[in-house]
Design a protein around this motif. Structure first.
Motif, PDB file in Angstrom:
ATOM      1  N   LEU A 142      18.713 -17.316 -28.301  1.00  0.00           N
ATOM      2  CA  LEU A 142      19.431 -16.056 -28.509  1.00  0.00           C
ATOM      3  C   LEU A 142      19.983 -15.567 -27.179  1.00  0.00           C
ATOM      4  CD1 LEU A 142      16.741 -14.333 -30.767  1.00  0.00           C
ATOM      5  CD2 LEU A 142      18.754 -15.614 -31.530  1.00  0.00           C
ATOM      6  N   VAL A 143      21.113 -14.847 -27.246  1.00  0.00           N
ATOM      7  CA  VAL A 143      21.739 -14.393 -26.001  1.00  0.00           C
ATOM      8  C   VAL A 143      21.882 -12.871 -25.977  1.00  0.00           C
ATOM      9  CG1 VAL A 143      23.725 -14.601 -24.467  1.00  0.00           C
ATOM     10  CG2 VAL A 143      23.018 -16.558 -25.843  1.00  0.00           C
ATOM     11  N   ASN A 144      22.595 -12.303 -26.955  1.00  0.00           N
ATOM     12  CA  ASN A 144      22.873 -10.862 -26.899  1.00  0.00           C
ATOM     13  C   ASN A 144      22.464 -10.108 -28.156  1.00  0.00           C
ATOM     14  OD1 ASN A 144      24.892 -12.057 -28.463  1.00  0.00           O
ATOM     15  ND2 ASN A 144      26.405 -10.508 -27.901  1.00  0.00           N
ATOM     16  N   LYS A 145      21.807 -10.769 -29.102  1.00  0.00           N
ATOM     17  CA  LYS A 145      21.269 -10.102 -30.280  1.00  0.00           C
ATOM     18  C   LYS A 145      20.311 -11.041 -30.991  1.00  0.00           C
ATOM     19  CE  LYS A 145      23.679  -9.381 -34.039  1.00  0.00           C
ATOM     20  NZ  LYS A 145      22.918 -10.156 -35.061  1.00  0.00           N
ATOM     21  N   TRP A 146      19.629 -10.486 -31.994  1.00  0.00           N
ATOM     22  CA  TRP A 146      18.738 -11.286 -32.831  1.00  0.00           C
ATOM     23  C   TRP A 146      19.477 -11.622 -34.141  1.00  0.00           C
ATOM     24  CZ3 TRP A 146      16.423 -10.504 -28.575  1.00  0.00           C
ATOM     25  CH2 TRP A 146      15.113 -10.918 -28.307  1.00  0.00           C
ATOM     26  N   PRO A 147      18.963 -12.558 -34.943  1.00  0.00           N
ATOM     27  CA  PRO A 147      19.627 -12.856 -36.216  1.00  0.00           C
ATOM     28  C   PRO A 147      19.473 -11.708 -37.207  1.00  0.00           C
ATOM     29  CG  PRO A 147      17.544 -14.013 -36.079  1.00  0.00           C
ATOM     30  CD  PRO A 147      17.777 -13.413 -34.721  1.00  0.00           C
ATOM     31  N   PHE A 148      20.334 -11.673 -38.189  1.00  0.00           N
ATOM     32  CA  PHE A 148      20.151 -10.739 -39.287  1.00  0.00           C
ATOM     33  C   PHE A 148      18.820 -11.057 -39.962  1.00  0.00           C
ATOM     34  CE2 PHE A 148      24.683 -10.684 -38.614  1.00  0.00           C
ATOM     35  CZ  PHE A 148      25.041  -9.366 -38.840  1.00  0.00           C
TER      36      PHE A 148
END
Length: 294
Positions: A142-148
């Protein structure tokens, strides 16, 4: 009258059931994707200790600015490409944006730019020259957010200073401005890095990231970071995190976005099944009764 009523109920019931099927099984794959018009400014503040060159340090308040924009021309239905620029500056003179390297007050501490691509649904880094320029640093995790629909588990998260993915471990659930968030902890100890041109050292960090589990958006972040030279002398020590206004704005955005997703993927299917199936069955029954009576 019974004929028209029965047909009407059948049509209504069939429509609601079809809508429920689409909302439950088709809509999530279309809606749970990072928007291609992403354009965000993230603000952080805190304190820093910077080496004075004699073995000691100088302390001062700092601000950080991070601008992340989506490159819609390089992005597609599955992958989104980002351009990021960030800086860390001394909080002097009511500063509200990055300054140049030749700032007369010498307030710039560090600055960087980055290009990266992620999967629009899973948020995992995509390392593909189709999307990125040759100068882009390869990334994993992950870079700038998490998964839905984030889970209470450990994720791989890219740490640019360490130059590798590190474990982001679920720690607890916590309310932020009325929004339920998952808090993940990251710990890096003595990762070898280049402090500046020709100067080697190590990097350590204790970081906490608050995530909206529905959208995967980062709501808050705080960290204690240490960069020291090979002799153990501090080069830069940071204690900073998202500003209060940033956290409040992130929480409001997440509530709005999560509410819209829940309406389509949860409320609409529920109403469709609860109302649609009885209406469809009653409508069919009325038509059968009419035929038998006739």
């Amino acid at each position: 009258m019974r004929k028209g009523f029965g047909i009407g109920l059948s049509v209504l019931g069939g429509f609601l059931v079809t809508l429920a099927i689409l909302a439950q099984f088709w809509a999530p794959g279309r809606l749970m994707k990072t928007p291609l018009d992403t354009d965000s400014l993230t603000l952080l503040d805190g304190t820093a200790e910077l080496s004075d060159g004699t073995g000691g340090t100088t302390s001062f308040p700092v601000k950080a600015f991070s601008v992340t924009r989506a490159d819609s021309e390089r992005s597609d239905s599955d992958v989104i490409v980002f351009q990021n620029s960030s800086c860390l500056v001394k909080d002097e003179g009511e500063i509200d944006e990055c300054v140049s390297a030749d700032d007369p007050q010498e307030r710039l501490v560090s600055a960087s730019t980055d290009n990266f691509a992620t999967n629009r649904r899973t948020a995992m880094a995509v390392d593909d020259p189709k999307y990125l320029p040759p100068s882009a640093e390869p990334k994993q995790g992950l870079v700038n957010k998490w998964p839905f629909e984030a889970e209470k588990k450990t994720y791989e998260y890219w740490d640019g200073y360490a130059g590798q993915p590190v474990d982001a471990t679920y720690d607890r659930t916590e309310s932020v401005d009325g929004l339920e968030t998952y808090v993940y902890k990251i710990e890096v100890s003595d990762a070898p890095i280049e402090l500046s041109d020709g100067i080697q050292g190590t990097y350590s960090v204790d970081r906490e990231i608050w995530i909206d589990p529905t959208t995967g958006a980062i709501i808050n972040q705080s960290e204690h970071q240490e960069r020291v030279d090979d002799e153990g002398n501090p080069f830069l020590i940071l204690d900073y995190g998202f500003t209060d206004d940033q956290v409040a704005g992130n929480a409001d955005d997440a509530k709005s976005n999560a509410g819209a997703l829940d309406l389509v993927t949860k409320t609409v299917p529920l109403v469709g099944w609860i109302v649609g199936i009885p209406a469809l069955l009653i409508g069919i029954a009325l038509q059968l009764m009419r035929r038998r009576t006739a």
